[in-house]
Design an enzyme around this catalytic site. Structure first.
Site, PDB file in Angstrom:
ATOM      1  N   TYR A  45      67.087  24.740  13.515  1.00 43.73           N
ATOM      2  CA  TYR A  45      65.643  24.929  13.360  1.00 43.73           C
ATOM      3  C   TYR A  45      65.391  26.207  12.583  1.00 43.73           C
ATOM      4  CZ  TYR A  45      60.914  26.268  14.970  1.00 43.73           C
ATOM      5  OH  TYR A  45      59.601  26.660  15.044  1.00 43.73           O
ATOM      6  N   GLU A  80      58.341  24.738   8.245  1.00 46.81           N
ATOM      7  CA  GLU A  80      59.105  24.672   9.492  1.00 46.81           C
ATOM      8  C   GLU A  80      60.065  23.491   9.364  1.00 46.81           C
ATOM      9  OE1 GLU A  80      58.057  24.702  14.260  1.00 46.81           O
ATOM     10  OE2 GLU A  80      56.877  23.385  12.956  1.00 46.81           O
TER      11      GLU A  80
END
Length: 217
Positions: free
Chosen positions: A102, A111
């Site tokens: 992530y 993101e």
């Protein structure tokens, strides 16, 4: 000096037994920082209970109960096209939780997730598939979604999320990030300047636990 000797003995005995307050303060508070040579990030919306602990090297553990949303893990800042190797346990297979590489970029604000395993909810649900990439023993499907007025590394913002979701779920292995970056670019998904990159556990309206160790191959 008998009194002093007694006090010293009592102090030594007390030091051998951790008080409840000491046990509480050993958990890592929400935020970002460095620990044992790794960057860590722990974000929570404050709902429910999340206990995150940094461990030796690239290890961490996290337990959550009746949370709203949290993301926590260890890795690096900045992110890069590295090979991320990890192992551990993840007790989120039957609840709404993800285990992923992530990270974030700026300019543009992105993101991103390379999802290694997910529980009761597939994060790509409702998204349009933009392609796929074969990497590290499985096929990953590529998606893009948009978040409007949601939390980000730059405060409340509107931004895109890039996804690679592994078809054959696993907990442990190597993730060749260059392959995903290339697949996203091929699909027209442009990353910016890298901010942090972690092997993250995420939970949403669920309860569970994980203990993960990450390293760079």
């Amino acid at each position: 000096m008998l009194g002093s000797s007694v006090l010293v003995a009592l102090a030594a005995a007390a030091g051998a037994i951790a008080s409840p307050l000491e046990l509480i303060t050993r958990s890592t508070p929400a935020g970002t920082g460095t620990n044992n040579g790794f960057f860590y990030s722990f974000w929570t919306d404050g709902a429910g209970q999340v206990t995150y602990n940094n461990g030796p090297g690239g290890s961490y553990d996290v337990t959550w109960q009746n949370v709203g949303n949290f993301v926590a893990g260890k890795g690096w800042n900045p992110g890069a096209a590295r090979v991320v190797t990890y192992n551990g346990t993840w007790n989120g297979a039957n609840v709404n939780s993800y285990l992923s590489v992530y990270g974030w970029t700026r300019n543009p604000l992105i993101e991103y997730y390379v999802v290694e395993s997910f529980g009761s909810y597939n994060p790509s649900s409702g998204a349009s598939k933009l392609g796929s990439v074969d990497s590290d023993g499985s096929t990953y499907d590529v998606y893009r979604t948009q978040r409007v007025n949601q939390p980000s590394i730059d405060g409340t913002s509107t931004f895109y999320q890039f996804w690679s979701v592994r078809r054959q779920k696993r907990v442990g292995g190597s993730v060749t990030m260059q392959n995903h970056f290339d697949a996203w670019e091929k699909a027209g998904l442009k990353l910016g300047t890298h901010n942090y990159q972690i092997l993250a556990t995420e939970g949403y309206q669920s309860s569970g636990s994980a203990a993960i160790t990450v390293q760079q191959s």
